[in-house]
Write a protein that holds these residues in place. Structure first.
Motif, PDB file in Angstrom:
ATOM      1  N   PHE A 118       0.971  -1.366   0.107  1.00  0.00           N
ATOM      2  CA  PHE A 118       0.152   0.127   0.032  1.00  0.00           C
ATOM      3  C   PHE A 118       0.815   1.162   0.143  1.00  0.00           C
ATOM      4  CE2 PHE A 118      -2.794   2.819   2.362  1.00  0.00           C
ATOM      5  CZ  PHE A 118      -3.866   3.181   1.263  1.00  0.00           C
ATOM      6  N   ALA A 119       1.939   0.980   0.740  1.00  0.00           N
ATOM      7  CA  ALA A 119       2.969   2.358   0.887  1.00  0.00           C
ATOM      8  C   ALA A 119       3.292   2.607  -0.621  1.00  0.00           C
ATOM      9  CB  ALA A 119       3.822   2.126   1.675  1.00  0.00           C
ATOM     10  N   GLY A 120       3.767   1.591  -1.267  1.00  0.00           N
ATOM     11  CA  GLY A 120       4.143   1.833  -2.688  1.00  0.00           C
ATOM     12  C   GLY A 120       3.075   2.433  -3.737  1.00  0.00           C
ATOM     13  N   GLN A 121       1.922   1.928  -3.343  1.00  0.00           N
ATOM     14  CA  GLN A 121       0.943   2.497  -4.255  1.00  0.00           C
ATOM     15  C   GLN A 121       0.630   3.959  -3.910  1.00  0.00           C
ATOM     16  OE1 GLN A 121      -0.878   0.713  -6.719  1.00  0.00           O
ATOM     17  NE2 GLN A 121       0.993  -0.677  -6.218  1.00  0.00           N
ATOM     18  N   LEU A 122       0.860   4.636  -2.695  1.00  0.00           N
ATOM     19  CA  LEU A 122       0.640   5.814  -2.181  1.00  0.00           C
ATOM     20  C   LEU A 122       1.911   6.595  -2.810  1.00  0.00           C
ATOM     21  CD1 LEU A 122      -0.122   5.336   1.519  1.00  0.00           C
ATOM     22  CD2 LEU A 122      -1.733   6.145  -0.485  1.00  0.00           C
ATOM     23  N   ARG A 123       3.049   6.144  -2.632  1.00  0.00           N
ATOM     24  CA  ARG A 123       4.316   7.072  -3.314  1.00  0.00           C
ATOM     25  C   ARG A 123       4.181   7.000  -4.655  1.00  0.00           C
ATOM     26  NH1 ARG A 123       6.837   3.590   0.527  1.00  0.00           N
ATOM     27  NH2 ARG A 123       7.583   2.032  -1.189  1.00  0.00           N
ATOM     28  N   ALA A 124       3.654   5.932  -5.479  1.00  0.00           N
ATOM     29  CA  ALA A 124       3.489   6.158  -6.944  1.00  0.00           C
ATOM     30  C   ALA A 124       2.486   7.465  -7.198  1.00  0.00           C
ATOM     31  CB  ALA A 124       3.068   4.690  -7.371  1.00  0.00           C
TER      32      ALA A 124
ATOM     33  N   GLY B 265     -11.854 -11.119   6.090  1.00  0.00           N
ATOM     34  CA  GLY B 265     -11.068 -11.437   7.270  1.00  0.00           C
ATOM     35  C   GLY B 265     -10.553 -10.190   7.829  1.00  0.00           C
ATOM     36  N   HIS B 266     -10.063 -10.521   8.974  1.00  0.00           N
ATOM     37  CA  HIS B 266      -9.428  -9.434   9.670  1.00  0.00           C
ATOM     38  C   HIS B 266      -8.189  -8.639   9.109  1.00  0.00           C
ATOM     39  CE1 HIS B 266      -8.934  -6.857  13.251  1.00  0.00           C
ATOM     40  NE2 HIS B 266      -7.459  -7.259  13.307  1.00  0.00           N
TER      41      HIS B 266
ATOM     42  N   ASP C 147      -4.814  -9.274   2.694  1.00  0.00           N
ATOM     43  CA  ASP C 147      -5.588 -10.533   2.000  1.00  0.00           C
ATOM     44  C   ASP C 147      -6.329 -10.074   0.725  1.00  0.00           C
ATOM     45  OD1 ASP C 147      -4.176 -12.415   3.780  1.00  0.00           O
ATOM     46  OD2 ASP C 147      -5.845 -12.228   5.111  1.00  0.00           O
ATOM     47  N   ARG C 148      -6.616  -8.778   0.726  1.00  0.00           N
ATOM     48  CA  ARG C 148      -7.370  -8.367  -0.489  1.00  0.00           C
ATOM     49  C   ARG C 148      -6.672  -6.969  -1.044  1.00  0.00           C
ATOM     50  NH1 ARG C 148      -8.817 -12.663  -0.453  1.00  0.00           N
ATOM     51  NH2 ARG C 148     -11.093 -13.499  -0.871  1.00  0.00           N
ATOM     52  N   ARG C 149      -5.198  -7.124  -1.199  1.00  0.00           N
ATOM     53  CA  ARG C 149      -4.690  -5.618  -1.114  1.00  0.00           C
ATOM     54  C   ARG C 149      -5.239  -4.870  -2.386  1.00  0.00           C
ATOM     55  NH1 ARG C 149       1.451  -7.640  -2.615  1.00  0.00           N
ATOM     56  NH2 ARG C 149       1.344  -8.280  -5.073  1.00  0.00           N
ATOM     57  N   ARG C 150      -5.408  -5.240  -3.360  1.00  0.00           N
ATOM     58  CA  ARG C 150      -5.797  -4.366  -4.423  1.00  0.00           C
ATOM     59  C   ARG C 150      -7.067  -3.772  -4.232  1.00  0.00           C
ATOM     60  NH1 ARG C 150      -2.898  -5.185  -9.093  1.00  0.00           N
ATOM     61  NH2 ARG C 150      -1.482  -6.863  -9.408  1.00  0.00           N
TER      62      ARG C 150
ATOM     63  N   CYS D 224      -6.468  -1.101  -1.646  1.00  0.00           N
ATOM     64  CA  CYS D 224      -5.861   0.088  -2.175  1.00  0.00           C
ATOM     65  C   CYS D 224      -7.077   0.799  -3.046  1.00  0.00           C
ATOM     66  CB  CYS D 224      -4.873  -0.303  -3.391  1.00  0.00           C
ATOM     67  SG  CYS D 224      -3.313  -1.084  -2.294  1.00  0.00           S
ATOM     68  N   GLY D 225      -7.761  -0.038  -3.821  1.00  0.00           N
ATOM     69  CA  GLY D 225      -8.959   1.040  -4.410  1.00  0.00           C
ATOM     70  C   GLY D 225      -9.814   1.592  -3.489  1.00  0.00           C
ATOM     71  N   ALA D 226     -10.177   0.872  -2.407  1.00  0.00           N
ATOM     72  CA  ALA D 226     -11.060   1.742  -1.465  1.00  0.00           C
ATOM     73  C   ALA D 226     -10.275   2.606  -0.480  1.00  0.00           C
ATOM     74  CB  ALA D 226     -11.667   0.609  -0.376  1.00  0.00           C
ATOM     75  N   ALA D 227      -9.236   2.275  -0.094  1.00  0.00           N
ATOM     76  CA  ALA D 227      -8.628   3.307   0.782  1.00  0.00           C
ATOM     77  C   ALA D 227      -7.884   4.514  -0.070  1.00  0.00           C
ATOM     78  CB  ALA D 227      -7.672   2.589   1.704  1.00  0.00           C
ATOM     79  N   GLY D 228      -7.276   4.223  -0.940  1.00  0.00           N
ATOM     80  CA  GLY D 228      -6.537   4.821  -1.906  1.00  0.00           C
ATOM     81  C   GLY D 228      -7.441   5.749  -2.637  1.00  0.00           C
TER      82      GLY D 228
END
Length: 251
Positions: free
Chosen positions: A45-51, A229-230, A235-238, A241-245
């Motif tokens: 996620f940090a990599g996506q934010l930096r990009a 899950g928690h 476990d659902r990183r894409r 990233c779509g929701a949070a990013g």
């Protein structure tokens, strides 16, 4: 890795912060991991934010990673550490993304210092019990069998977070969630940050309806379920990233 020294009654506490990215017009994004983890859980996620051009601050909570083990693991202490780190780094305001215990600490920061938090993403945040019925339901920092199996695979790939984890954290944090705290719910009205609450759905040990109630109590908050899950960001990183990013870019 930057090491911040925070004076406490029992001596200086070291707080480790991984800083990355280039400061821009938007505030930095503060990433706060869950119990037993460290800053490395946010690598993707940090990599996506930096990009996307965002500066990132990823902390190790006290008792975790390269931060110190003071023996004091009160819930307020975690959020006070976050505020101290922002002061030490001379950061006036941040967007915050927190998971589990880190989300709870982030929410307490947004309650006590609303001017410091612009946007807030709370992934699988455990709410305080409202009454004895909530206490009896036994919602604590635990995990299901499926979560433990997935966590085992992660442990084999990267054992350092667990090896550096102070097991005393679990006892103190678990005890805190065994006490009803209705005034905590009243303080949610003090949150002025744009807020997104993410639930891991039916696979999580945290009942989704409690997180929905939390979102309905925070002024203007949004609620989203990602069946994972928690550990949604793991476990659902894409999808995470779509929701949070996406939420952060709307600020």
């Amino acid at each position: 890795m930057r090491l911040v020294g925070r004076p406490t009654e029992s001596g200086d506490l070291t707080l480790a912060v991984r800083t990355s990215g280039t400061p821009g017009a938007a505030p930095p994004v503060l990433l706060v991991h869950g119990m037993g983890g460290d800053h490395s859980t946010w690598r993707y996620f940090a990599g996506q934010l930096r990009a996307a051009g965002r500066a990132v601050l990823a902390v190790d909570l006290r008792g975790h990673g390269r931060s110190g083990r003071p023996g004091d693991y009160r819930l307020e202490s975690f959020s006070d550490d976050l505020r101290y780190v922002l002061d030490d780094l001379d950061v006036a305001q941040v967007d915050v993304v927190g998971h589990s215990l880190g989300a709870h600490a982030s929410l307490r920061l947004a309650m006590s210092a609303p001017d410091r938090v612009r946007s807030l993403v709370l992934e699988e945040v455990p709410p305080m019990p409202r009454d004895q019925a909530d206490v009896d339901e036994g919602i604590v920092m635990d995990s299901s069998l499926g979560e433990r199996v997935r966590g085992l695979a992660l442990l084999l790939a990267n054992p350092m977070p667990l090896l550096r984890f102070d097991r005393a954290v679990g006892g103190q944090v678990g005890a805190a969630f065994e006490q009803a705290e209705p005034q905590w719910w009243q303080r949610l009205a003090q949150v002025s940050a744009r807020t997104l609450v993410i639930s891991g759905g039916q696979r999580s040990f945290l009942p989704s309806q409690h997180l929905r109630t939390l979102a309905e109590t925070i002024p203007g908050a949004r609620f989203e379920v990602i069946e994972a899950g928690h550990s949604v960001h793991r476990d659902r990183r894409r999808e995470f990233c779509g929701a949070a990013g996406g939420f952060l870019t709307q600020a």
